[in-house]
Scaffold this motif. Structure first.
Motif, PDB file in Angstrom:
ATOM      1  N   TYR A  99       0.923  -1.310  -0.617  1.00 13.82           N
ATOM      2  CA  TYR A  99      -0.434   0.229   0.051  1.00 13.82           C
ATOM      3  C   TYR A  99       0.929   1.068   0.124  1.00 13.82           C
ATOM      4  CZ  TYR A  99      -4.060  -2.732   0.965  1.00 13.82           C
ATOM      5  OH  TYR A  99      -4.988  -3.409   1.622  1.00 13.82           O
ATOM      6  N   SER A 100       0.952   2.387  -0.860  1.00 13.75           N
ATOM      7  CA  SER A 100       1.787   2.913  -1.013  1.00 13.75           C
ATOM      8  C   SER A 100       1.561   4.259   0.435  1.00 13.75           C
ATOM      9  CB  SER A 100       1.898   3.648  -2.486  1.00 13.75           C
ATOM     10  OG  SER A 100       0.157   4.940  -2.839  1.00 13.75           O
ATOM     11  N   SER A 101       0.236   4.918   0.562  1.00 12.20           N
ATOM     12  CA  SER A 101       0.005   5.397   1.912  1.00 12.20           C
ATOM     13  C   SER A 101      -1.481   5.064   2.652  1.00 12.20           C
ATOM     14  CB  SER A 101       0.334   6.760   1.790  1.00 12.20           C
ATOM     15  OG  SER A 101       0.671   7.882   2.973  1.00 12.20           O
ATOM     16  N   PRO A 102      -1.517   3.970   3.166  1.00  8.12           N
ATOM     17  CA  PRO A 102      -2.669   3.573   3.939  1.00  8.12           C
ATOM     18  C   PRO A 102      -3.783   4.556   4.567  1.00  8.12           C
ATOM     19  CG  PRO A 102      -1.390   2.097   4.739  1.00  8.12           C
ATOM     20  CD  PRO A 102      -0.375   3.110   3.570  1.00  8.12           C
ATOM     21  N   GLY A 103      -3.186   5.937   4.709  1.00  4.67           N
ATOM     22  CA  GLY A 103      -3.903   7.213   5.684  1.00  4.67           C
ATOM     23  C   GLY A 103      -4.548   7.180   5.388  1.00  4.67           C
ATOM     24  N   TYR A 104      -4.616   7.379   3.518  1.00  7.13           N
ATOM     25  CA  TYR A 104      -5.524   8.132   3.154  1.00  7.13           C
ATOM     26  C   TYR A 104      -5.711   7.979   1.264  1.00  7.13           C
ATOM     27  CZ  TYR A 104      -1.715   9.962   0.162  1.00  7.13           C
ATOM     28  OH  TYR A 104      -0.614  10.235  -0.890  1.00  7.13           O
ATOM     29  N   THR A 105      -5.275   6.689   1.308  1.00  3.82           N
ATOM     30  CA  THR A 105      -4.759   5.578  -0.620  1.00  3.82           C
ATOM     31  C   THR A 105      -5.275   4.533  -0.163  1.00  3.82           C
ATOM     32  OG1 THR A 105      -5.049   6.110  -2.688  1.00  3.82           O
ATOM     33  CG2 THR A 105      -2.798   5.735  -0.786  1.00  3.82           C
ATOM     34  N   ASP A 106      -6.428   4.333  -0.814  1.00  2.00           N
ATOM     35  CA  ASP A 106      -5.864   2.661  -0.973  1.00  2.00           C
ATOM     36  C   ASP A 106      -5.492   1.619  -1.863  1.00  2.00           C
ATOM     37  OD1 ASP A 106      -8.007   3.052  -2.974  1.00  2.00           O
ATOM     38  OD2 ASP A 106      -9.642   2.307  -2.477  1.00  2.00           O
ATOM     39  N   GLU A 107      -4.381   2.572  -2.540  1.00  2.00           N
ATOM     40  CA  GLU A 107      -3.103   2.518  -3.557  1.00  2.00           C
ATOM     41  C   GLU A 107      -2.889   1.214  -3.437  1.00  2.00           C
ATOM     42  OE1 GLU A 107      -0.931   4.461  -7.217  1.00  2.00           O
ATOM     43  OE2 GLU A 107      -0.427   5.156  -4.635  1.00  2.00           O
ATOM     44  N   ARG A 108      -2.986   0.349  -4.588  1.00  2.00           N
ATOM     45  CA  ARG A 108      -1.855  -0.802  -4.407  1.00  2.00           C
ATOM     46  C   ARG A 108      -0.861  -0.842  -5.271  1.00  2.00           C
ATOM     47  NH1 ARG A 108      -4.565  -6.603  -3.227  1.00  2.00           N
ATOM     48  NH2 ARG A 108      -5.662  -5.930  -1.373  1.00  2.00           N
ATOM     49  N   ILE A 109       0.286  -1.013  -4.776  1.00  2.00           N
ATOM     50  CA  ILE A 109       1.683  -0.491  -5.962  1.00  2.00           C
ATOM     51  C   ILE A 109       2.212  -2.747  -5.831  1.00  2.00           C
ATOM     52  CG2 ILE A 109       2.902   0.100  -6.960  1.00  2.00           C
ATOM     53  CD1 ILE A 109       2.649   2.406  -5.298  1.00  2.00           C
ATOM     54  N   TRP A 110       1.688  -3.395  -7.671  1.00  2.00           N
ATOM     55  CA  TRP A 110       2.496  -5.194  -7.319  1.00  2.00           C
ATOM     56  C   TRP A 110       4.122  -4.220  -7.664  1.00  2.00           C
ATOM     57  CZ3 TRP A 110      -2.395  -4.035  -7.401  1.00  2.00           C
ATOM     58  CH2 TRP A 110      -3.525  -5.152  -7.351  1.00  2.00           C
ATOM     59  N   LEU A 111       4.737  -5.566  -6.869  1.00  2.00           N
ATOM     60  CA  LEU A 111       6.033  -4.937  -7.338  1.00  2.00           C
ATOM     61  C   LEU A 111       6.598  -6.197  -8.311  1.00  2.00           C
ATOM     62  CD1 LEU A 111       7.165  -4.205  -3.955  1.00  2.00           C
ATOM     63  CD2 LEU A 111       6.480  -2.601  -5.301  1.00  2.00           C
ATOM     64  N   TYR A 112       7.613  -5.584  -9.040  1.00  2.00           N
ATOM     65  CA  TYR A 112       8.039  -7.050 -10.131  1.00  2.00           C
ATOM     66  C   TYR A 112       9.904  -6.491 -10.321  1.00  2.00           C
ATOM     67  CZ  TYR A 112       3.816  -8.123 -11.737  1.00  2.00           C
ATOM     68  OH  TYR A 112       2.256  -8.521 -11.406  1.00  2.00           O
ATOM     69  N   LEU A 113      10.598  -7.446 -10.258  1.00  2.00           N
ATOM     70  CA  LEU A 113      12.484  -7.713 -10.891  1.00  2.00           C
ATOM     71  C   LEU A 113      11.690  -8.502 -12.279  1.00  2.00           C
ATOM     72  CD1 LEU A 113      14.729  -8.027 -10.155  1.00  2.00           C
ATOM     73  CD2 LEU A 113      14.526 -10.395  -9.284  1.00  2.00           C
ATOM     74  N   ALA A 114      12.859  -7.745 -12.457  1.00  2.00           N
ATOM     75  CA  ALA A 114      12.296  -7.806 -14.805  1.00  2.00           C
ATOM     76  C   ALA A 114      14.151  -8.376 -15.325  1.00  2.00           C
ATOM     77  CB  ALA A 114      11.944  -6.670 -15.356  1.00  2.00           C
ATOM     78  N   ARG A 115      13.499  -9.437 -15.340  1.00  2.00           N
ATOM     79  CA  ARG A 115      15.093  -9.869 -16.430  1.00  2.00           C
ATOM     80  C   ARG A 115      15.015 -10.638 -17.573  1.00  2.00           C
ATOM     81  NH1 ARG A 115      18.832 -10.397 -12.343  1.00  2.00           N
ATOM     82  NH2 ARG A 115      18.390 -10.980 -10.364  1.00  2.00           N
ATOM     83  N   GLY A 116      16.525 -10.397 -18.418  1.00  2.00           N
ATOM     84  CA  GLY A 116      16.412 -10.708 -19.750  1.00  2.00           C
ATOM     85  C   GLY A 116      16.279  -9.828 -20.691  1.00  2.00           C
ATOM     86  N   LEU A 117      16.649  -8.194 -20.727  1.00  2.00           N
ATOM     87  CA  LEU A 117      16.309  -6.811 -21.164  1.00  2.00           C
ATOM     88  C   LEU A 117      16.731  -6.981 -22.809  1.00  2.00           C
ATOM     89  CD1 LEU A 117      17.670  -4.597 -18.401  1.00  2.00           C
ATOM     90  CD2 LEU A 117      14.857  -6.126 -18.711  1.00  2.00           C
ATOM     91  N   SER A 118      15.976  -6.613 -23.188  1.00  2.00           N
ATOM     92  CA  SER A 118      16.183  -5.993 -24.291  1.00  2.00           C
ATOM     93  C   SER A 118      15.927  -4.911 -25.291  1.00  2.00           C
ATOM     94  CB  SER A 118      16.574  -7.327 -26.084  1.00  2.00           C
ATOM     95  OG  SER A 118      14.701  -7.272 -25.417  1.00  2.00           O
ATOM     96  N   PRO A 119      16.354  -4.215 -26.106  1.00  2.00           N
ATOM     97  CA  PRO A 119      15.137  -2.946 -26.363  1.00  2.00           C
ATOM     98  C   PRO A 119      14.345  -3.070 -27.042  1.00  2.00           C
ATOM     99  CG  PRO A 119      18.329  -2.878 -27.248  1.00  2.00           C
ATOM    100  CD  PRO A 119      17.515  -4.794 -26.630  1.00  2.00           C
ATOM    101  N   CYS A 120      13.333  -2.036 -27.135  1.00  2.00           N
ATOM    102  CA  CYS A 120      11.592  -2.622 -27.318  1.00  2.00           C
ATOM    103  C   CYS A 120      11.164  -1.064 -27.490  1.00  2.00           C
ATOM    104  CB  CYS A 120      11.157  -3.062 -26.995  1.00  2.00           C
ATOM    105  SG  CYS A 120       9.368  -3.823 -27.577  1.00  2.00           S
ATOM    106  N   SER A 121      10.336  -1.445 -28.485  1.00  2.00           N
ATOM    107  CA  SER A 121       9.597   0.043 -29.154  1.00  2.00           C
ATOM    108  C   SER A 121       8.110   0.245 -29.037  1.00  2.00           C
ATOM    109  CB  SER A 121      10.521   1.372 -30.407  1.00  2.00           C
ATOM    110  OG  SER A 121      10.338   0.490 -31.461  1.00  2.00           O
ATOM    111  N   ASP A 122       7.509  -1.021 -28.392  1.00  2.00           N
ATOM    112  CA  ASP A 122       5.730  -0.964 -28.828  1.00  2.00           C
ATOM    113  C   ASP A 122       5.329  -0.284 -28.675  1.00  2.00           C
ATOM    114  OD1 ASP A 122       7.146  -3.857 -30.676  1.00  2.00           O
ATOM    115  OD2 ASP A 122       6.552  -4.856 -28.888  1.00  2.00           O
ATOM    116  N   TYR A 123       6.274   0.536 -27.632  1.00  2.00           N
ATOM    117  CA  TYR A 123       5.113   1.529 -26.328  1.00  2.00           C
ATOM    118  C   TYR A 123       5.920   2.806 -26.788  1.00  2.00           C
ATOM    119  CZ  TYR A 123       1.867  -2.761 -25.460  1.00  2.00           C
ATOM    120  OH  TYR A 123       1.305  -3.307 -24.858  1.00  2.00           O
TER     121      TYR A 123
END
Length: 164
Positions: A99-123
């Protein structure tokens, strides 16, 4: 009662009942869910130096972004990594959520480790983002948190989850 709505963000005033039975009025911010990604390649990782208008400053942080309606967190992680860094990852390792700051927001942030990187311009980067990709040795991350070169809460949590 809704106070304000702008895009994905909704601000609501509500009456709550505390565990002791007292009633209080509170404001809750509903921004929707988000993701944060730590892309790692060998002994280095990639952070972004991003301008944040709310603090009128640039900060170092993990690539991150909000989950679009109908999108799963891992899909958002894939898209946001490309948008903000110009790289795709072969593998996304889930590292839980916070939870980013549960005193005033219900925002939930999912966390990821990313591996196997390569260049991409799809977005492409969003037109309101001012971002520079920064390559950082993983071995330097703890010191960067300690000396306040990294002050973004989601990034600190993500680094802790990935390096434990």
């Amino acid at each position: 009662m809704e106070i304000c709505s702008a895009g994905r963000l909704t601000v609501e005033k509500t009456e709550i009942t505390l565990p002791d039975g007292k009633k209080k009025e509170r404001v809750v911010v509903h921004p929707g869910g988000a993701v944060a990604i730590l892309p790692v390649e060998g002994d280095d990782c990639y952070l972004i130096r991003q301008y944040r208008f709310a603090i009128d400053d640039y900060i170092l942080e993990a690539p991150a972004g909000t989950i679009d309606e109908g999108e799963e967190p891992h899909e958002t992680a894939y898209r946001e990594l490309i948008e903000e860094t110009g790289m795709r990852a072969e593998t996304f390792v889930p590292k839980g959520w916070i939870y980013s700051s549960p005193g005033y927001t219900d925002e939930r942030i999912w966390l990821y480790l990313a591996r196997g990187l390569s260049p991409c311009s799809d977005y492409c980067m969003d037109d309101d983002e001012v971002i520079e990709v920064v390559r950082v040795p993983v071995a330097d991350l703890a010191a960067m948190i300690a000396d306040e070169r990294i002050v973004d809460a989601k990034t600190i949590c993500l680094i802790c989850r990935c390096l434990r």
